[in-house]
Design a protein around this motif. Structure first.
Motif, mmCIF file in Angstrom:
data_model
loop_
_atom_site.group_PDB
_atom_site.id
_atom_site.type_symbol
_atom_site.label_atom_id
_atom_site.label_comp_id
_atom_site.label_asym_id
_atom_site.label_seq_id
_atom_site.Cartn_x
_atom_site.Cartn_y
_atom_site.Cartn_z
ATOM 1 N N PHE A 1 -6.530 27.259 0.152
ATOM 2 C CA PHE A 1 -5.214 26.658 0.407
ATOM 3 C C PHE A 1 -5.016 27.841 1.026
ATOM 4 O O PHE A 1 -4.289 28.500 2.424
ATOM 5 N N LEU A 2 -4.969 28.879 0.813
ATOM 6 C CA LEU A 2 -5.033 30.653 0.120
ATOM 7 C C LEU A 2 -5.465 31.554 1.846
ATOM 8 O O LEU A 2 -4.741 31.699 2.321
ATOM 9 N N ALA A 3 -6.512 30.949 2.166
ATOM 10 C CA ALA A 3 -7.301 31.527 3.868
ATOM 11 C C ALA A 3 -6.400 31.182 4.110
ATOM 12 O O ALA A 3 -6.686 31.640 5.668
ATOM 13 N N PHE B 1 0.567 36.033 0.183
ATOM 14 C CA PHE B 1 -0.745 35.805 0.097
ATOM 15 C C PHE B 1 -1.211 36.433 -1.597
ATOM 16 O O PHE B 1 -2.248 36.367 -2.254
ATOM 17 N N LYS B 2 -0.927 37.479 -1.566
ATOM 18 C CA LYS B 2 -2.036 38.616 -2.902
ATOM 19 C C LYS B 2 -0.817 37.885 -4.483
ATOM 20 O O LYS B 2 -2.131 37.749 -4.509
ATOM 21 N N GLN B 3 0.036 38.297 -3.928
ATOM 22 C CA GLN B 3 1.100 36.984 -5.187
ATOM 23 C C GLN B 3 -0.282 35.951 -5.433
ATOM 24 O O GLN B 3 -0.747 35.095 -6.298
ATOM 25 N N GLY B 4 -0.773 34.622 -4.415
ATOM 26 C CA GLY B 4 -1.605 33.788 -4.992
ATOM 27 C C GLY B 4 -2.790 34.290 -5.505
ATOM 28 O O GLY B 4 -3.892 33.610 -6.529
ATOM 29 N N VAL B 5 -3.514 35.400 -4.662
ATOM 30 C CA VAL B 5 -4.611 36.153 -5.297
ATOM 31 C C VAL B 5 -4.185 36.416 -6.544
ATOM 32 O O VAL B 5 -5.974 36.587 -7.042
ATOM 33 N N PHE C 1 -5.965 41.216 4.691
ATOM 34 C CA PHE C 1 -5.617 40.349 3.775
ATOM 35 C C PHE C 1 -6.808 40.374 2.952
ATOM 36 O O PHE C 1 -7.138 40.576 1.873
ATOM 37 N N ALA C 2 -8.153 40.272 4.090
ATOM 38 C CA ALA C 2 -9.741 40.181 3.781
ATOM 39 C C ALA C 2 -10.070 41.665 2.490
ATOM 40 O O ALA C 2 -10.446 41.521 1.393
ATOM 41 N N ASP C 3 -9.295 42.731 3.113
ATOM 42 C CA ASP C 3 -9.486 44.331 2.111
ATOM 43 C C ASP C 3 -8.703 43.668 0.601
ATOM 44 O O ASP C 3 -9.154 44.432 -0.399
ATOM 45 N N TYR C 4 -7.476 43.214 1.324
ATOM 46 C CA TYR C 4 -6.720 42.718 -0.558
ATOM 47 C C TYR C 4 -7.854 41.995 -1.757
ATOM 48 O O TYR C 4 -7.435 42.374 -2.497
ATOM 49 N N VAL C 5 -8.324 41.060 -1.185
ATOM 50 C CA VAL C 5 -8.821 40.156 -2.172
ATOM 51 C C VAL C 5 -9.994 41.864 -2.594
ATOM 52 O O VAL C 5 -10.566 41.467 -3.463
ATOM 53 N N ASP C 6 -10.921 41.966 -1.465
ATOM 54 C CA ASP C 6 -12.858 42.745 -2.298
ATOM 55 C C ASP C 6 -11.911 43.646 -2.594
ATOM 56 O O ASP C 6 -13.322 44.028 -3.597
#
Ligand SMILES: [Zn+2]
Length: 836
Positions: free
Chosen positions: A770-772, A780-784, A826-831
């Protein structure tokens, strides 16, 4: 204390694991803490002597006020001490991460400065002269406590346990109250006042707390006075006239409703957030009855001036038995619908209360002897369940606790442990679960009267002092006149447990049965007294035996072929076992031996043997067991591989889903029916989805969803409002599957509310999918962050590597999808988050 890790373990144990891949099941079922793995013996290195007593605390007087903007506490302390025995001219106090402004000796009405050194962990004071043993003196210390700077200013010895916690101090977080609470155990209260922070010290206490007048305060003992100040603040003075250990000192400040109750003229109160004022008595209301029960059982009336309980946000443990004022984590606050499924916090309330005797009145002499606190508190949960809800409930508590220990992977540790890696490691399934079972086994061995008389003797002999396991042995030996070294040596000062292999040889020609028992564990052989019951011709014959060797055989004569030979007739031993009883033996055992564990063992056997018609008929009967926990077990035991069993069970389950008086049993029946996907059940689900029980409503909704997903979606607006527990989890599952962006806040909240455990683990991969699709970067950040927070509380051990890797993998997928969609931020934040 009920420890967070213990709760974490409990959450994993309590949720059914069978729906998950086999490899994962093993990984999740065998929890072992980081230093607890069987092969890791690094904890054996350092002998943990109890703290030497050079100076003894006598009285602690504090005057404190709070700086909410800085999360500082301004303190003044007057500490009265005396040399324990030998003369001394110096004093060392624990004082973690403080700003020390003044150290002086109190002389008459004034003070005289004293020389000191401070290393951010301990304050070493040169006294004005040499004091003789028992010669009292008072030091004055002006200081600032800075809990959030601990690591920055601390020495290597300081952990991140902050002792004093400011929750939402500036009000920046919406929907979260502003609170202050403290957590002393094990040695963290010295963050907020200078003291000798060891469990073998005791002190009377007086605290003046100056707070904004809109807040209420709570501390140990009685509220002696309240004073309004010119600046609009208020000063409350709490006094504790009886000595207790520094780790049991407590302060709480916040905007609470105070719901008042009483016990024999003493105040009993429940400090809850105002939304829960109307249900506070449903949550805590057994407290006076529990106090009466424990007072009577121990022959010592509740020893303190009052008993309060308070709920703290973001609490770092399960609950804590601060003397006269227990602190609970926010899970204690359950709304009326949650309480329909039963008060999930009742055993914790009992546990913390029993500590007021075992822990607070008599305190473990060192953390090595933590069993003198925690094993008793654990055992008290069994005592209360048995007293209030019947023997089946007590037996269930005790048996479930034992399973928790057996599956903990910690059986290589002694109960009393003079070697450990970190004192926090003492708070494990050995000190709690195993120790509680050992007490219950001892109670059975010596008999109730002797058992409680010995507890009484131990308490009155050591009250306001400390105790270790040998002092308990002496009390039992004095009462019973028996030598009990054998019991203490194998259970308190030894590790492990017997693993019994039990076989039977019947010889009808000779008219005798031989029971062969082997202790198959490696290591010591256990001395085990137990009974062997022989059931034949409608009669039960009890035989008392002692097993003292690795293998033993016991032969009993008979005239009629026995229906059952039942080893450990009262199912009291702490052991793992394999038992070669037949299906007919187990069915007989269920009906005629009939204790909770007798019945549970029969149901467990039945869960694996549903090719047998007699077993199928038996299981249908067991779905109507007199005890709700076993009715649930019997429904849970249905093997979906057995078409005959399912065929037979479905009509029964439909009746149970409507008629059983316990919501959790109805809910279990609905859970199974939902998986069958039979359209004729739709009316049943549609009725049950509006049940006040969240578990009934949640499983009914799942049934509807499995049959008609569009219909389930139309029901959601009416169900979402106050949804929690199973209902919230089902709604969240449905929303995750339909993946509408507008549902994100609800989904996020539900995910955050899930306790770390199986259900959360199962929800995580869907949540990541769902986050994706989430387009708002902040959300998004909060979910990650939430997913990572969950991953990081999973124990970092081999057993859980699978679960941790799965979660990291799910986040990597999110990153890959975002990168492919060109959403680089978004991707950078996850990585970046994953690389930390
Ligand atoms: Zn406890």
């Amino acid at each position: 204390m009920t420890h967070e890790s213990n709760h974490f373990l409990m959450h994993f144990m309590e949720t059914p694991l069978k729906k998950i891949a086999a490899g994962c099941l093993v990984a999740l079922a065998s929890y072992a803490g980081p230093a607890a793995a069987q092969g890791d013996t690094s904890w054996r290195q350092e002998y943990r002597a109890s703290a030497p007593k050079i100076n003894d605390l006598v009285h602690t007087k504090l005057a404190v006020s709070f700086d909410y903007d800085k999360s500082f506490m301004y303190g003044k302390a007057w500490i009265t001490l005396e040399p324990h025995f030998y003369p001394t001219d110096s004093l060392t106090l624990d004082a973690k991460g403080m700003d020390i402004r003044k150290v002086a000796l109190v002389k008459g009405s004034g003070t005289e400065p004293l020389k000191y050194t401070y290393d951010s962990s301990q304050l070493t004071i040169r006294l004005d002269k040499t004091y003789k043993g028992k010669e009292r003196y008072t030091v004055y210390i002006d200081y600032v406590s800075r809990p959030n700077l601990l690591k920055a200013v601390g020495s290597a010895a300081i952990t991140d346990a902050r002792g004093l916690y400011f929750i939402n101090p500036t009000g920046a977080e919406k929907d979260k109250p502003t609170q202050i609470w403290t957590q002393g155990e094990t040695e963290s209260n010295s963050v907020w006042f200078p003291t000798i922070d060891k469990p073998d010290q005791k002190s009377t206490e007086e605290i003046e707390m100056t707070v904004p007048s809109k807040y209420v305060t709570l501390s140990n003992g009685l509220l002696a006075s309240q004073r309004k100040n010119a600046d609009g603040s208020r000063t409350d003075t709490w006094k504790m006239d009886l000595p207790h250990a520094p780790y049991l000192f407590f302060m709480g400040v916040g905007d609470y409703a105070v719901v008042k109750d009483s016990y024999e003229g003493k105040d009993v109160a429940y400090y809850v957030e105002k939304d829960y004022a109307s249900v506070a008595r449903r949550i805590f209301g057994y407290t006076p009855e529990m106090i009466a029960f424990y007072s009577k059982t121990l022959g010592i009336d509740f020893p303190w001036a009052k008993y309060d309980q308070i709920v703290g946000r973001d609490y770092v443990s399960g609950a804590m038995e601060n003397t006269t004022c227990t602190l609970h984590q926010e899970s204690a606050q359950q709304n009326a619908r949650e309480l329909t499924d039963g008060n999930g916090w009742e055993s914790t309330i009992a546990h913390e209360l029993f500590h007021q005797w075992f822990g607070d009145l008599v305190t473990c002499e060192s953390w090595s002897n933590l069993t003198m606190n925690e094993s008793f508190a654990n055992f008290s949960e069994t005592l209360w369940a048995e007293h209030k809800h019947g023997k089946d409930a007590g037996d269930e508590q005790n048996y479930t606790d034992m399973q928790g220990y057996l599956q903990s992977g910690e059986s290589n540790k002694d109960l009393v442990r003079f070697y450990y890696h970190d004192k926090e490691d003492m708070f494990d399934a050995v000190s709690y679960n195993k120790g509680g079972r050992i007490l219950n086994m001892l109670r059975h061995y010596v008999g109730d009267t002797a058992f409680f008389r010995a507890l009484h003797l131990y308490l009155v002999t050591n009250k306001f002092k400390t105790g270790e396991a040998q002092q308990l042995r002496l009390a039992f030996e004095e009462v019973t006149g028996q030598d009990l070294n054998w019991y203490w040596n194998q259970w308190y000062y030894g590790a492990g447990h017997p693993q019994l292999k039990i076989d039977y040889a019947y010889d009808d020609a000779a008219g005798k049965v031989t029971v062969h028992i082997q202790q198959t564990q490696t290591g010591n052989v256990f001395i085990l007294p137990f009974s062997i019951d022989v059931y034949a011709g409608g009669n039960k014959t009890r035989n008392q035996v002692w097993m003292r060797t690795r293998e033993a055989s016991y032969t009993f004569p008979y005239t009629t072929h026995p229906d059952l030979v039942n080893v450990d007739g009262d199912k009291i031993l702490l052991c793992a076992k394999s038992d070669s009883k037949t299906a007919a033996n187990y069915i007989y055992q269920y009906k005629h031996a009939a204790g909770y564990v007798d019945r549970k063992e029969a149901i467990e056997f039945a869960s694996k043997h549903q090719d047998d018609a007699a077993i199928r008929a038996f299981l249908l009967d067991a779905m109507h067991d007199r005890y709700k926990g076993l009715r649930i077990d019997a429904i849970d035991a249905i093997d979906f591989q057995s078409a005959d069993m399912v065929q037979a069970a479905l009509p029964e389950l439909q009746k149970i889903a409507v008629n059983d008086k316990e919501a959790l049993v109805r809910s279990k029946a609905l859970e199974v029916l939902a998986e069958v996907k039979d359209p004729s059940y739709l009316p049943l689900f549609e009725k049950a989805v509006h049940d006040s029980s969240y578990s009934v409503a949640g499983n009914a909704l799942n049934g509807i969803y499995n049959l008609d997903s569009a219909k389930a979606l139309t029901l959601l607006p009416g169900l979402r409002g106050d949804a929690k527990g199973t209902l919230a989890a089902t709604i969240s599952k449905i929303l995750l599957n339909s993946a509408r962006p507008e549902d994100f806040p609800f989904i996020l909240k539900t995910y955050e509310d899930l306790a770390p455990g199986q259900a959360k683990f199962e929800a995580t991969s869907k949540f990541c999918q769902f986050l994706a699709q989430v387009k708002d970067l902040d959300k998004f950040k909060q979910g990650v962050d939430d997913v990572l927070k969950f991953r990081n509380v999973i124990p970092d051990s081999e057993n859980y590597a699978f679960a941790r890797n799965m979660i990291s993998g799910a986040l990597k997928n999110v990153s890959a999808k975002k990168r492919a969609a060109g959403e680089t931020d978004f991707a950078d934040y996850v990585d970046h988050a994953l690389s930390k």
